[in-house]
Write a protein that holds these residues in place. Structure first.
Motif, PDB file in Angstrom:
ATOM      1  N   ALA A 165      43.473  66.831  40.972  1.00 58.59           N
ATOM      2  CA  ALA A 165      42.937  65.651  41.656  1.00 58.59           C
ATOM      3  C   ALA A 165      43.475  64.371  41.034  1.00 58.59           C
ATOM      4  CB  ALA A 165      41.414  65.669  41.582  1.00 58.59           C
ATOM      5  N   GLU A 166      43.686  63.380  41.864  1.00 59.16           N
ATOM      6  CA  GLU A 166      44.191  62.098  41.352  1.00 59.16           C
ATOM      7  C   GLU A 166      43.471  60.943  42.024  1.00 59.16           C
ATOM      8  OE1 GLU A 166      48.568  61.936  40.394  1.00 59.16           O
ATOM      9  OE2 GLU A 166      48.607  63.756  41.631  1.00 59.16           O
ATOM     10  N   PHE A 167      42.152  61.111  42.209  1.00 58.95           N
ATOM     11  CA  PHE A 167      41.418  60.051  42.913  1.00 58.95           C
ATOM     12  C   PHE A 167      40.960  58.925  41.986  1.00 58.95           C
ATOM     13  CE2 PHE A 167      38.717  63.979  42.730  1.00 58.95           C
ATOM     14  CZ  PHE A 167      37.893  63.633  41.672  1.00 58.95           C
ATOM     15  N   GLY A 168      41.317  58.993  40.709  1.00 57.02           N
ATOM     16  CA  GLY A 168      40.862  57.965  39.771  1.00 57.02           C
ATOM     17  C   GLY A 168      39.453  58.294  39.336  1.00 57.02           C
ATOM     18  N   TRP A 169      39.343  58.769  38.104  1.00 56.86           N
ATOM     19  CA  TRP A 169      38.054  59.299  37.673  1.00 56.86           C
ATOM     20  C   TRP A 169      37.780  58.938  36.224  1.00 56.86           C
ATOM     21  CZ3 TRP A 169      37.230  62.650  33.615  1.00 56.86           C
ATOM     22  CH2 TRP A 169      35.966  63.255  33.537  1.00 56.86           C
ATOM     23  N   SER A 170      36.551  58.703  35.911  1.00 65.90           N
ATOM     24  CA  SER A 170      36.127  58.567  34.518  1.00 65.90           C
ATOM     25  C   SER A 170      34.699  59.044  34.427  1.00 65.90           C
ATOM     26  CB  SER A 170      36.213  57.108  34.059  1.00 65.90           C
ATOM     27  OG  SER A 170      35.564  56.960  32.806  1.00 65.90           O
ATOM     28  N   ASP A 171      34.356  59.680  33.310  1.00 64.76           N
ATOM     29  CA  ASP A 171      32.946  60.065  33.166  1.00 64.76           C
ATOM     30  C   ASP A 171      32.140  58.876  32.648  1.00 64.76           C
ATOM     31  OD1 ASP A 171      33.294  59.894  30.439  1.00 64.76           O
ATOM     32  OD2 ASP A 171      32.409  61.836  30.000  1.00 64.76           O
ATOM     33  N   LEU A 172      32.843  57.745  32.444  1.00 66.48           N
ATOM     34  CA  LEU A 172      32.185  56.538  31.943  1.00 66.48           C
ATOM     35  C   LEU A 172      31.178  56.880  30.844  1.00 66.48           C
ATOM     36  CD1 LEU A 172      31.624  54.144  34.959  1.00 66.48           C
ATOM     37  CD2 LEU A 172      33.374  54.085  33.200  1.00 66.48           C
ATOM     38  N   GLY A 173      31.716  57.444  29.791  1.00 63.54           N
ATOM     39  CA  GLY A 173      30.846  57.903  28.714  1.00 63.54           C
ATOM     40  C   GLY A 173      30.630  56.838  27.659  1.00 63.54           C
ATOM     41  N   THR A 174      31.407  55.777  27.718  1.00 62.87           N
ATOM     42  CA  THR A 174      31.313  54.743  26.681  1.00 62.87           C
ATOM     43  C   THR A 174      31.543  53.372  27.312  1.00 62.87           C
ATOM     44  OG1 THR A 174      33.695  54.864  26.272  1.00 62.87           O
ATOM     45  CG2 THR A 174      32.295  56.286  24.922  1.00 62.87           C
ATOM     46  N   TRP A 175      31.101  52.347  26.587  1.00 60.10           N
ATOM     47  CA  TRP A 175      31.384  50.981  27.031  1.00 60.10           C
ATOM     48  C   TRP A 175      32.893  50.765  27.146  1.00 60.10           C
ATOM     49  CZ3 TRP A 175      27.979  48.298  29.352  1.00 60.10           C
ATOM     50  CH2 TRP A 175      26.634  48.356  29.003  1.00 60.10           C
ATOM     51  N   TYR A 210      34.949  49.368  30.288  1.00 61.71           N
ATOM     52  CA  TYR A 210      35.895  48.246  30.179  1.00 61.71           C
ATOM     53  C   TYR A 210      37.238  48.626  30.787  1.00 61.71           C
ATOM     54  CZ  TYR A 210      39.137  44.951  28.039  1.00 61.71           C
ATOM     55  OH  TYR A 210      40.130  44.029  27.849  1.00 61.71           O
ATOM     56  N   ARG A 211      37.677  49.857  30.488  1.00 59.99           N
ATOM     57  CA  ARG A 211      38.993  50.306  30.945  1.00 59.99           C
ATOM     58  C   ARG A 211      39.041  50.495  32.455  1.00 59.99           C
ATOM     59  NH1 ARG A 211      40.182  54.200  26.484  1.00 59.99           N
ATOM     60  NH2 ARG A 211      38.961  55.515  27.848  1.00 59.99           N
ATOM     61  N   CYS A 212      37.913  50.872  33.048  1.00 55.04           N
ATOM     62  CA  CYS A 212      37.880  51.103  34.492  1.00 55.04           C
ATOM     63  C   CYS A 212      37.621  49.828  35.290  1.00 55.04           C
ATOM     64  CB  CYS A 212      36.788  52.112  34.842  1.00 55.04           C
ATOM     65  SG  CYS A 212      37.153  53.763  34.250  1.00 55.04           S
ATOM     66  N   ALA A 213      37.276  48.750  34.585  1.00 51.84           N
ATOM     67  CA  ALA A 213      36.864  47.538  35.301  1.00 51.84           C
ATOM     68  C   ALA A 213      38.019  46.977  36.128  1.00 51.84           C
ATOM     69  CB  ALA A 213      36.371  46.498  34.314  1.00 51.84           C
ATOM     70  N   SER A 214      37.715  46.550  37.319  1.00 54.34           N
ATOM     71  CA  SER A 214      38.760  45.959  38.165  1.00 54.34           C
ATOM     72  C   SER A 214      38.724  44.436  38.081  1.00 54.34           C
ATOM     73  CB  SER A 214      38.547  46.399  39.612  1.00 54.34           C
ATOM     74  OG  SER A 214      37.252  46.035  40.034  1.00 54.34           O
ATOM     75  N   ASP A 215      37.670  43.895  37.461  1.00 51.75           N
ATOM     76  CA  ASP A 215      37.508  42.439  37.421  1.00 51.75           C
ATOM     77  C   ASP A 215      37.857  41.864  36.047  1.00 51.75           C
ATOM     78  OD1 ASP A 215      35.377  43.887  36.438  1.00 51.75           O
ATOM     79  OD2 ASP A 215      33.855  42.409  36.992  1.00 51.75           O
ATOM     80  N   VAL A 216      39.029  42.263  35.530  1.00 54.40           N
ATOM     81  CA  VAL A 216      39.487  41.762  34.231  1.00 54.40           C
ATOM     82  C   VAL A 216      40.206  40.431  34.441  1.00 54.40           C
ATOM     83  CG1 VAL A 216      40.851  42.343  32.189  1.00 54.40           C
ATOM     84  CG2 VAL A 216      39.872  44.162  33.574  1.00 54.40           C
ATOM     85  N   ASP A 217      39.895  39.433  33.643  1.00 50.46           N
ATOM     86  CA  ASP A 217      40.596  38.154  33.813  1.00 50.46           C
ATOM     87  C   ASP A 217      41.915  38.165  33.033  1.00 50.46           C
ATOM     88  OD1 ASP A 217      40.199  37.495  31.167  1.00 50.46           O
ATOM     89  OD2 ASP A 217      38.581  36.077  31.562  1.00 50.46           O
ATOM     90  N   ASP A 218      42.645  37.050  33.069  1.00 52.24           N
ATOM     91  CA  ASP A 218      43.992  37.074  32.490  1.00 52.24           C
ATOM     92  C   ASP A 218      43.995  37.089  30.964  1.00 52.24           C
ATOM     93  OD1 ASP A 218      43.045  34.576  32.229  1.00 52.24           O
ATOM     94  OD2 ASP A 218      44.693  33.549  33.237  1.00 52.24           O
ATOM     95  N   ARG A 219      42.818  36.980  30.354  1.00 51.00           N
ATOM     96  CA  ARG A 219      42.767  37.151  28.902  1.00 51.00           C
ATOM     97  C   ARG A 219      42.120  38.488  28.538  1.00 51.00           C
ATOM     98  NH1 ARG A 219      41.553  31.906  25.535  1.00 51.00           N
ATOM     99  NH2 ARG A 219      42.473  33.315  24.030  1.00 51.00           N
ATOM    100  N   GLY A 220      42.006  39.361  29.542  1.00 55.74           N
ATOM    101  CA  GLY A 220      41.480  40.696  29.257  1.00 55.74           C
ATOM    102  C   GLY A 220      39.975  40.733  29.096  1.00 55.74           C
ATOM    103  N   ASN A 221      39.291  39.735  29.624  1.00 55.07           N
ATOM    104  CA  ASN A 221      37.830  39.738  29.528  1.00 55.07           C
ATOM    105  C   ASN A 221      37.186  40.217  30.820  1.00 55.07           C
ATOM    106  OD1 ASN A 221      37.781  38.529  26.907  1.00 55.07           O
ATOM    107  ND2 ASN A 221      38.304  36.585  27.883  1.00 55.07           N
ATOM    108  N   VAL A 222      36.111  40.948  30.652  1.00 54.97           N
ATOM    109  CA  VAL A 222      35.308  41.367  31.799  1.00 54.97           C
ATOM    110  C   VAL A 222      33.926  40.759  31.614  1.00 54.97           C
ATOM    111  CG1 VAL A 222      34.294  43.315  33.017  1.00 54.97           C
ATOM    112  CG2 VAL A 222      36.557  43.538  31.973  1.00 54.97           C
ATOM    113  N   SER A 223      33.516  39.960  32.566  1.00 52.82           N
ATOM    114  CA  SER A 223      32.222  39.295  32.432  1.00 52.82           C
ATOM    115  C   SER A 223      31.300  39.687  33.568  1.00 52.82           C
ATOM    116  CB  SER A 223      32.439  37.787  32.406  1.00 52.82           C
ATOM    117  OG  SER A 223      31.221  37.132  32.674  1.00 52.82           O
ATOM    118  N   ARG A 224      30.196  40.292  33.229  1.00 49.18           N
ATOM    119  CA  ARG A 224      29.198  40.679  34.227  1.00 49.18           C
ATOM    120  C   ARG A 224      27.934  39.858  33.981  1.00 49.18           C
ATOM    121  NH1 ARG A 224      30.970  46.182  35.079  1.00 49.18           N
ATOM    122  NH2 ARG A 224      33.063  45.845  35.867  1.00 49.18           N
TER     123      ARG A 224
END
Lengths: 363, 363
Positions: free
Chosen positions: B269-279, B283-297
């Protein structure tokens, strides 16, 4: 002691301890040091040890009247002087001066900011008593000058001549000059010279002496208050003050009088003092520093791999977990969380950024 | 499609997204990704696109029954299987299996964790359909294997032979081995070899096939449930399950069956998967990363001089001001604030420290 009074200036609106201090709740009304008392309360209690409570007056902004009432419930309304606007210290002192003149023209008054940190209260009171004594026996404007311990660029300095240090030996010395905040190079020269003291903003003078100097150097301001002094202690006081303040320049007593008068005297003081103008200064004054240089003002707190940092939370029932910080400030309140390097420029920048952002409402 | 079912496993108690996830509110019930839906809701909605809602079952802990009811109000009570205790995946699957056997012995079931992140839903559903097809036409235990994109040491791996990759060309391939989480060196070899896939924990099988294998490799467990299956779908179900679980070992379906069976098949399978087991993984799966690599929720957020950091707050009406951080996680909830380096070991250490501290109540 009946003729001795104290005027506590509690009108500041500073956002230097943002986000704990706010426009609606400035520093003087907060317990920033974790002592269990607000700065105002501390200041009041300090003077109440040597003066009857009815001789202590507080000058503050009208919007802070309720806070002062709450924090000093024993203070009579007539002892709270309400400024319609902040106009710096000269108008504030003029207001208190003419109010006291109408009540007790022979009096001596101390003027003190409400938001400074004083380490050794006994030494402080000894110096204040000496200042009262000097002011009562000499036509002098006495100030407490703090022996500097570092080339601080955030304070004004007061110079005395080195010869007078020998001549007066720890007693009051005539002042040579009042100076503004120096740059670092100048501050280093000041400290090295031994002739300079930090300007604490604490003054003691007879009403007659300061009145004379105010009339001499700020004749319009003096006339403004003098012309209407019949309105003081009456229902018309607020209206009069509103008008008087409307015409007042924003000017400090230092600039308006102290820099010009030849009656300034300085009592050298070493009671441990800071105007606590920044988080950095609070960190520096803290007595509860752990062995990694951290100061934690949080009930439930887990700190690891962290050094040189100040962690503070005013939010109830909140666990604060900090790991891996060096020389940071973490401040958490009910509606703001700030994580920022401890250095003063960074914190200042944050508040500037805030002012220009969409989040100005949090100021 | 009438004979197809899905069992969503939602019993996890993990504290991997602490402090947002808690023992009382584990990850599967949270919207950690900021999608607007909780993981459970996402998982349910995903399967509801290809299955009728009455064919979707959720297994969870008794203490989470209310949460599941709230998050999936359309789900009938009989479709919520409540475990008295967590016993890992083998007993959970056995419970669902015998429950479905009593209802529809010819059925095929998919088993899926409720707390994984899936990027491309269409691809995922295509692969699930293929797995159903394969399981219906072969006596196989089908799993979705994720084509690895890095030598991840937090996942189990599944090996197929390289020859079978040529032979089956993207279709289901027979599994050679199931392996535990490797160390980094081993993980690098795995990825390089091209024979290894990440174990997604998603399985599809006919009830009859998994029953047979369970009876073969876990005969006591199978007998335990089989002997009492008349109690299922009756008022006695809870009591029976309480007893059955009391005797159950804590064991995963991987260890209990998949590592032993010769009927395991893998669909790459190649549908893009993570068990999201850690912060870190979030962070790595986030699609809303800014140009300095920050994700702000965070709604109200001022970030400056900061890079590579994840800032998240679930507290309402709170301004978060961040300055000077590099590769940090800042997570703020109603009752916990965590500031910690982003790396997994640091975050793990924090939770370990917490468990051993006086503040265990915040877990």
């Amino acid at each position: 002691m009946r003729n001795r009074y104290c005027v506590i200036m509690a009108g500041g609106v500073g956002s230097r301890f943002w986000p704990v201090s706010r426009n609606s709740m400035p520093k003087q009304f907060l317990d920033i040091t974790g002592s269990g008392k607000t700065f105002l309360r501390e200041t009041f209690d300090r003077f109440a040890k040597i003066l009857p409570a009815e001789n202590i007056f507080v000058v503050t902004g009208r919007i802070y009247a309720d806070i002062v009432n709450r924090q000093l419930p024993e203070l009579k309304d007539e002892n709270i002087l309400l400024e319609p606007y902040g106009r710096n210290t000269a108008p504030c002192i003029a207001y208190a001066l003419y109010k006291l003149l109408a009540k007790d023209p022979e009096a001596t008054m101390a003027v003190a900011p409400s938001d400074h940190w004083i380490k050794d209260e006994d030494l402080f009171l000894k110096d204040i008593q000496a200042a009262f004594d000097h002011a009562e026996h000499n036509p002098s404007l006495v100030t407490l000058g703090i022996k500097p311990t570092r080339p601080e660029t955030n304070y004004g300095y007061i110079q005395v001549s080195s010869s007078s240090q020998n001549k007066y030996k720890g007693g009051a010395m005539p002042v040579k000059t009042f100076t503004e905040k120096p740059d670092l190079e100048m501050a280093e020269i000041f400290v090295k010279s031994g002739e300079f003291y930090w300007n604490s903003g604490i003054f003691v003078w007879k009403l007659s002496t300061i009145r004379e100097e105010l009339e001499k150097y700020m004749p319009e301001l003096a006339a403004q208050f003098d012309g209407w002094r019949d309105a003081l202690w009456t229902d018309g006081e607020d209206d009069f003050i509103e008008k008087a303040y409307g015409d007042c320049p924003k000017i400090s007593i230092d600039y308006a009088v102290m820099e010009k008068t030849d009656k300034a005297w300085l009592i050298p003081a070493e009671f441990g003092w800071s105007d606590l103008g920044t988080w950095e200064s609070l960190y520096r004054c803290a007595s509860d520093v752990d062995d990694r240089g951290n100061v934690s003002r949080v009930e439930d707190c887990l700190v690891s791999d962290t050094e040189g940092s100040l962690v503070l939370s005013t939010e109830k029932d909140k666990l604060v977990v900090i790991k891996g910080l060096k020389d940071f400030i973490v401040v958490n309140t009910d509606d703001v969380l700030m994580v920022c390097p401890r250095d003063e420029a960074a914190v200042k920048q944050v508040v500037t950024d805030l002012s220009m952002s969409d989040f100005n409402r949090y100021k």
